[in-house]
Scaffold this active site. Sequence first.
Site, PDB file in Angstrom:
ATOM      1  N   HIS A 192     102.586  46.468  26.457  1.00 17.30           N
ATOM      2  CA  HIS A 192     102.965  45.408  25.500  1.00 17.30           C
ATOM      3  C   HIS A 192     101.855  45.187  24.451  1.00 17.30           C
ATOM      4  O   HIS A 192     101.350  44.075  24.289  1.00 17.30           O
ATOM      5  CB  HIS A 192     103.297  44.107  26.249  1.00 17.30           C
ATOM      6  CG  HIS A 192     104.233  43.222  25.456  1.00 17.30           C
ATOM      7  ND1 HIS A 192     105.231  42.469  26.047  1.00 17.30           N
ATOM      8  CD2 HIS A 192     104.331  42.965  24.128  1.00 17.30           C
ATOM      9  CE1 HIS A 192     105.886  41.794  25.118  1.00 17.30           C
ATOM     10  NE2 HIS A 192     105.349  42.083  23.940  1.00 17.30           N
ATOM     11  N   GLU A 221     107.165  42.673  33.544  1.00 20.85           N
ATOM     12  CA  GLU A 221     105.828  42.976  33.022  1.00 20.85           C
ATOM     13  C   GLU A 221     104.770  42.251  33.845  1.00 20.85           C
ATOM     14  O   GLU A 221     104.910  41.047  34.049  1.00 20.85           O
ATOM     15  CB  GLU A 221     105.730  42.560  31.554  1.00 20.85           C
ATOM     16  CG  GLU A 221     106.611  43.431  30.690  1.00 20.85           C
ATOM     17  CD  GLU A 221     106.463  43.182  29.194  1.00 20.85           C
ATOM     18  OE1 GLU A 221     105.592  42.404  28.780  1.00 20.85           O
ATOM     19  OE2 GLU A 221     107.245  43.787  28.437  1.00 20.85           O
TER      20      GLU A 221
HETATM   21  P1  NAD Z   1     113.788  39.746  13.486  1.00 20.28           P
HETATM   22  O1  NAD Z   1     114.453  38.494  13.943  1.00 20.28           O
HETATM   23  O2  NAD Z   1     113.205  39.787  12.123  1.00 20.28           O
HETATM   24  O3  NAD Z   1     114.795  40.982  13.621  1.00 20.28           O
HETATM   25  C1  NAD Z   1     115.627  41.162  14.711  1.00 20.28           C
HETATM   26  C2  NAD Z   1     116.901  41.798  14.211  1.00 20.28           C
HETATM   27  O4  NAD Z   1     117.723  42.100  15.336  1.00 20.28           O
HETATM   28  C3  NAD Z   1     117.720  40.873  13.301  1.00 20.28           C
HETATM   29  O5  NAD Z   1     117.929  41.474  12.039  1.00 20.28           O
HETATM   30  C4  NAD Z   1     119.025  40.683  14.051  1.00 20.28           C
HETATM   31  O6  NAD Z   1     120.147  40.611  13.193  1.00 20.28           O
HETATM   32  C5  NAD Z   1     119.063  41.956  14.889  1.00 20.28           C
HETATM   33  N1  NAD Z   1     119.992  41.868  16.002  1.00 20.28           N
HETATM   34  C6  NAD Z   1     120.391  40.785  16.701  1.00 20.28           C
HETATM   35  N2  NAD Z   1     121.327  41.131  17.608  1.00 20.28           N
HETATM   36  C7  NAD Z   1     121.516  42.463  17.473  1.00 20.28           C
HETATM   37  C8  NAD Z   1     122.358  43.401  18.108  1.00 20.28           C
HETATM   38  N3  NAD Z   1     123.210  43.037  19.065  1.00 20.28           N
HETATM   39  N4  NAD Z   1     122.283  44.695  17.720  1.00 20.28           N
HETATM   40  C9  NAD Z   1     121.440  45.091  16.751  1.00 20.28           C
HETATM   41  N5  NAD Z   1     120.638  44.237  16.075  1.00 20.28           N
HETATM   42  C10 NAD Z   1     120.672  42.936  16.444  1.00 20.28           C
HETATM   43  O7  NAD Z   1     112.668  40.056  14.598  1.00 20.28           O
HETATM   44  P2  NAD Z   1     111.388  40.991  14.451  1.00 20.28           P
HETATM   45  O8  NAD Z   1     110.208  40.159  14.110  1.00 20.28           O
HETATM   46  O9  NAD Z   1     111.736  42.155  13.622  1.00 20.28           O
HETATM   47  O10 NAD Z   1     111.208  41.432  15.985  1.00 20.28           O
HETATM   48  C11 NAD Z   1     112.017  42.447  16.534  1.00 20.28           C
HETATM   49  C12 NAD Z   1     111.758  42.581  18.020  1.00 20.28           C
HETATM   50  O11 NAD Z   1     110.390  42.927  18.254  1.00 20.28           O
HETATM   51  C13 NAD Z   1     112.011  41.311  18.824  1.00 20.28           C
HETATM   52  O12 NAD Z   1     112.641  41.654  20.038  1.00 20.28           O
HETATM   53  C14 NAD Z   1     110.617  40.803  19.113  1.00 20.28           C
HETATM   54  O13 NAD Z   1     110.589  40.027  20.280  1.00 20.28           O
HETATM   55  C15 NAD Z   1     109.866  42.105  19.287  1.00 20.28           C
HETATM   56  N6  NAD Z   1     108.410  42.046  19.139  1.00 20.28           N
HETATM   57  C16 NAD Z   1     107.667  42.809  19.977  1.00 20.28           C
HETATM   58  C17 NAD Z   1     106.291  42.789  19.874  1.00 20.28           C
HETATM   59  C18 NAD Z   1     105.461  43.635  20.807  1.00 20.28           C
HETATM   60  O14 NAD Z   1     104.334  43.262  21.080  1.00 20.28           O
HETATM   61  N7  NAD Z   1     105.930  44.758  21.275  1.00 20.28           N
HETATM   62  C19 NAD Z   1     105.667  41.986  18.912  1.00 20.28           C
HETATM   63  C20 NAD Z   1     106.466  41.251  18.035  1.00 20.28           C
HETATM   64  C21 NAD Z   1     107.843  41.292  18.152  1.00 20.28           C
END
Ligand code: NAD
Length: 318
Positions: free
Chosen positions: A275, A257
């Site tokens: 993003h 990125e």
């Molecule tokens: P979270 O920790 O609440 O949820 C993540 C989930 O992924 C968990 O339930 C976990 O069990 C699951 N997980 C872990 N390993 C896995 C696998 N191998 N297969 C399937 N599931 C698996 O996190 P969240 O707050 O819901 O965030 C989710 C994603 O979104 C993260 O990658 C975070 O970095 C990303 N995010 C992106 C932005 C953006 O600007 N685009 C903003 C916030 C968060």
Amino acid sequence: MKILVSDKLAEEALEVLRKEAEVDYFEPTPEELLEVIEKYDAIIVRSRTKVPADVIEKGKNLKVIGRAGVGVDNIDVKKATEKEIPVVNAPRGSTHSVAELVFGHMLSLARHLAYADRSLREGRWEKKKLKGIELQEKTLGIIGFGRIGQEVWKLAQVFGMKCIAYDPYAPVELIKEKKAEPGTLEDVLKNSDFITIHALLTDETRHMISDAQFEMMKDTAYIINCARGGIIDEGALYTALKEKKIAGAALDVFETEPPGKSRLFEFDNIVFTPHLGASTKEGQIRAGITSAEQVLKVLKGEKPDFIVNKEVLEQKWP
Ligand code: NAD
């Protein structure tokens, strides 16, 4: 209590801090940060400021590091833990913002919105070519049923979608309780009309969507990644789009990125955002206020609600 806010923070969050502490709000260079850090009891950052080991080392008075958001890639959490400094964040601040962006992408893919806009500006009226599909009664595959995955499902129900959720760490009862269908990764890949990724980026999830996984998807399926770049293998996505193994994709996050001149730009059936998942006014106010509250709690000796380095929580608030 003296707090340095070294990245842009919502005014509402600054107000929360100013009620209880002396706040300096400016964006230091890495060198300036090293020079000034020892004056402060706390620092609050977003993603611009790096808090590496030498800053933590020089921060003799540092009692807490706050991150107004979720990811802490810019903070040396290991060093903070060694120094018994809590790193607190705001994990729920952007949940709804990201979930809504997923729907922006999903509707854009289903109704060719981004392409239609481009084509109209270029003087074309491609009404026949741009017939879309409805989200209603389509199957949504959610990979990663955490905070954002669950919020996406909540919104999807309003659209009358069905859901298969794959998350090896989420209890099956939780998935069922939320009225989604628990499934394997293969179930999600084979049966979904839309696949959306909400897992964390780990060694296990890096390139979890690659050639073999695209092979399993319906050729009418759309895939959306608003989680982290690297979970989808972009080379495999290129091949899948080239060979029409899927109908389209949307990416908010990239392996690198910014992505520069990505080969993926050659396709009309892929939508990009830089993003933007967490980039909403409301999300940033929520994340700012939560991180401010967490930092103030630690400074007052209270147990924070959202801490990244759990070891420190156990040491300080056994
Ligand atoms: P979270 O920790 O609440 O949820 C993540 C989930 O992924 C968990 O339930 C976990 O069990 C699951 N997980 C872990 N390993 C896995 C696998 N191998 N297969 C399937 N599931 C698996 O996190 P969240 O707050 O819901 O965030 C989710 C994603 O979104 C993260 O990658 C975070 O970095 C990303 N995010 C992106 C932005 C953006 O600007 N685009 C903003 C916030 C968060």
